[in-house]
Design a protein around this motif. Structure first.
Motif, PDB file in Angstrom:
ATOM      1  N   ALA A   3       6.889  -1.762   4.640  1.00  0.00           N
ATOM      2  CA  ALA A   3       6.538  -1.541   5.883  1.00  0.00           C
ATOM      3  C   ALA A   3       7.897  -0.842   6.245  1.00  0.00           C
ATOM      4  CB  ALA A   3       6.780  -3.220   7.044  1.00  0.00           C
ATOM      5  N   ALA A   4       7.272  -0.030   7.123  1.00  0.00           N
ATOM      6  CA  ALA A   4       8.920   1.190   7.301  1.00  0.00           C
ATOM      7  C   ALA A   4       8.794   0.785   8.483  1.00  0.00           C
ATOM      8  CB  ALA A   4       8.002   2.436   7.116  1.00  0.00           C
ATOM      9  N   SER A   5       9.603   0.558   9.359  1.00  0.00           N
ATOM     10  CA  SER A   5      10.042   0.701  10.802  1.00  0.00           C
ATOM     11  C   SER A   5       9.216   2.249  11.408  1.00  0.00           C
ATOM     12  CB  SER A   5      11.784   0.232  11.279  1.00  0.00           C
ATOM     13  OG  SER A   5      12.110   1.601  10.762  1.00  0.00           O
ATOM     14  N   ARG A   6       8.719   0.910  12.595  1.00  0.00           N
ATOM     15  CA  ARG A   6       8.576   2.156  13.481  1.00  0.00           C
ATOM     16  C   ARG A   6       8.630   3.434  14.049  1.00  0.00           C
ATOM     17  NH1 ARG A   6       2.728   1.788  14.007  1.00  0.00           N
ATOM     18  NH2 ARG A   6       1.604  -0.342  13.469  1.00  0.00           N
ATOM     19  N   VAL A  63      -1.366   3.764  -5.230  1.00  0.00           N
ATOM     20  CA  VAL A  63      -0.753   4.208  -5.003  1.00  0.00           C
ATOM     21  C   VAL A  63      -1.303   3.482  -3.269  1.00  0.00           C
ATOM     22  CG1 VAL A  63      -0.771   6.432  -4.675  1.00  0.00           C
ATOM     23  CG2 VAL A  63       1.343   4.247  -3.618  1.00  0.00           C
ATOM     24  N   SER A  64      -1.824   3.366  -2.579  1.00  0.00           N
ATOM     25  CA  SER A  64      -2.300   3.357  -0.825  1.00  0.00           C
ATOM     26  C   SER A  64      -1.621   3.330   0.183  1.00  0.00           C
ATOM     27  CB  SER A  64      -3.661   2.362  -0.617  1.00  0.00           C
ATOM     28  OG  SER A  64      -3.053   1.388  -1.305  1.00  0.00           O
ATOM     29  N   ARG A  65      -2.388   3.556   1.037  1.00  0.00           N
ATOM     30  CA  ARG A  65      -1.419   3.628   2.262  1.00  0.00           C
ATOM     31  C   ARG A  65      -2.030   3.560   3.589  1.00  0.00           C
ATOM     32  NH1 ARG A  65       2.579   9.488   3.296  1.00  0.00           N
ATOM     33  NH2 ARG A  65       2.509   7.998   5.390  1.00  0.00           N
ATOM     34  N   ASP A  66      -1.515   2.648   4.853  1.00  0.00           N
ATOM     35  CA  ASP A  66      -2.344   2.531   5.986  1.00  0.00           C
ATOM     36  C   ASP A  66      -1.477   3.235   7.260  1.00  0.00           C
ATOM     37  OD1 ASP A  66      -2.667   1.657   8.552  1.00  0.00           O
ATOM     38  OD2 ASP A  66      -4.149   0.218   7.784  1.00  0.00           O
ATOM     39  N   ASN A  67      -1.567   4.333   7.131  1.00  0.00           N
ATOM     40  CA  ASN A  67      -0.690   5.159   8.509  1.00  0.00           C
ATOM     41  C   ASN A  67      -0.396   4.871   9.715  1.00  0.00           C
ATOM     42  OD1 ASN A  67      -0.493   7.652   5.993  1.00  0.00           O
ATOM     43  ND2 ASN A  67      -2.749   8.193   7.093  1.00  0.00           N
ATOM     44  N   ALA A  68      -1.508   3.824  10.325  1.00  0.00           N
ATOM     45  CA  ALA A  68      -1.217   3.378  11.522  1.00  0.00           C
ATOM     46  C   ALA A  68      -0.622   2.036  10.835  1.00  0.00           C
ATOM     47  CB  ALA A  68      -2.987   2.274  11.716  1.00  0.00           C
ATOM     48  N   LYS A  69      -0.060   1.825  10.741  1.00  0.00           N
ATOM     49  CA  LYS A  69       1.182   0.054   9.943  1.00  0.00           C
ATOM     50  C   LYS A  69       2.058   0.602   9.059  1.00  0.00           C
ATOM     51  CE  LYS A  69      -2.484  -3.277   9.562  1.00  0.00           C
ATOM     52  NZ  LYS A  69      -3.103  -4.779   8.862  1.00  0.00           N
ATOM     53  N   ASN A  70       2.351   2.455   9.151  1.00  0.00           N
ATOM     54  CA  ASN A  70       3.081   2.743   8.235  1.00  0.00           C
ATOM     55  C   ASN A  70       3.706   1.966   6.768  1.00  0.00           C
ATOM     56  OD1 ASN A  70       3.998   4.993   9.697  1.00  0.00           O
ATOM     57  ND2 ASN A  70       5.754   4.180  11.030  1.00  0.00           N
ATOM     58  N   THR A  71       2.501   1.559   6.045  1.00  0.00           N
ATOM     59  CA  THR A  71       3.019   0.159   5.331  1.00  0.00           C
ATOM     60  C   THR A  71       2.341   1.051   3.808  1.00  0.00           C
ATOM     61  OG1 THR A  71       2.319  -1.895   6.692  1.00  0.00           O
ATOM     62  CG2 THR A  71       2.239  -1.587   3.651  1.00  0.00           C
ATOM     63  N   VAL A  72       2.852   1.061   2.992  1.00  0.00           N
ATOM     64  CA  VAL A  72       2.354   1.741   1.723  1.00  0.00           C
ATOM     65  C   VAL A  72       2.434  -0.098   0.533  1.00  0.00           C
ATOM     66  CG1 VAL A  72       4.717   2.125   0.695  1.00  0.00           C
ATOM     67  CG2 VAL A  72       3.138   3.348   0.056  1.00  0.00           C
ATOM     68  N   TYR A  73       1.256   0.926  -1.013  1.00  0.00           N
ATOM     69  CA  TYR A  73       1.044  -0.938  -1.302  1.00  0.00           C
ATOM     70  C   TYR A  73       1.041  -0.273  -2.472  1.00  0.00           C
ATOM     71  CZ  TYR A  73      -0.760  -2.915   3.039  1.00  0.00           C
ATOM     72  OH  TYR A  73      -1.382  -3.253   4.446  1.00  0.00           O
ATOM     73  N   LEU A  74       1.277  -1.044  -3.887  1.00  0.00           N
ATOM     74  CA  LEU A  74       1.638  -0.784  -5.047  1.00  0.00           C
ATOM     75  C   LEU A  74       0.430  -1.425  -5.906  1.00  0.00           C
ATOM     76  CD1 LEU A  74       2.205   1.844  -7.315  1.00  0.00           C
ATOM     77  CD2 LEU A  74       3.924   0.700  -7.921  1.00  0.00           C
TER      78      LEU A  74
END
Length: 121
Positions: free
Chosen positions: A23-26, A69-80
């Motif tokens: 999770a990336a900070s806003r 790899v996937s990401r949720d731009n709305a949540k600033n989150t990336v998964y592996l």
């Protein structure tokens, strides 16, 4: 500045699976690149997977076909999602983010603290 917090590392047997999250900070600006790098003992750090905000993706040859790899731009989150893990995948895995750079760079601005992934044979 971007703060990155990884989770999901651990110990798994060869052939098993693990999923990492970051999770990336806003921030005011949207992050273009989010992805994952790793560093194994005695080896150089490498970028293994990444995704731009527009949806373009790339993988290193060493993980292609096994990692997703996937990401949720709305949540600033990336998964592996890591499948068919091998002992040579053992490394510290780092979340990566960059406002400007896209795929294929080796000079991304922000790296997380890392999470250990150990694959036993």
């Amino acid at each position: 500045q971007v703060q990155l917090v990884e989770s999901g590392g651990g110990v798994v047997q060869a052939g098993g699976s693990l999923t990492l999250s970051c999770a990336a900070s806003r921030n005011r600006y949207s992050i273009n690149f989010m992805g994952w790098g790793r560093q194994a003992p005695g080896k150089q750090r490498e970028v293994v997977a990444g995704m731009t905000s527009g949806g373009s993706i790339n993988y290193s040859d060493s993980v292609k076909g096994r990692f997703t790899v996937s990401r949720d731009n709305a949540k600033n989150t990336v998964y592996l999602q890591m499948n068919s893990l091998k002992p040579e995948d053992t490394a510290v895995y780092y979340c990566i983010a960059d406002y400007r750079r896209g795929l294929g760079s080796t000079k991304y601005d922000y790296w997380g603290q890392g999470t250990q992934v150990t694959v036993s044979s």
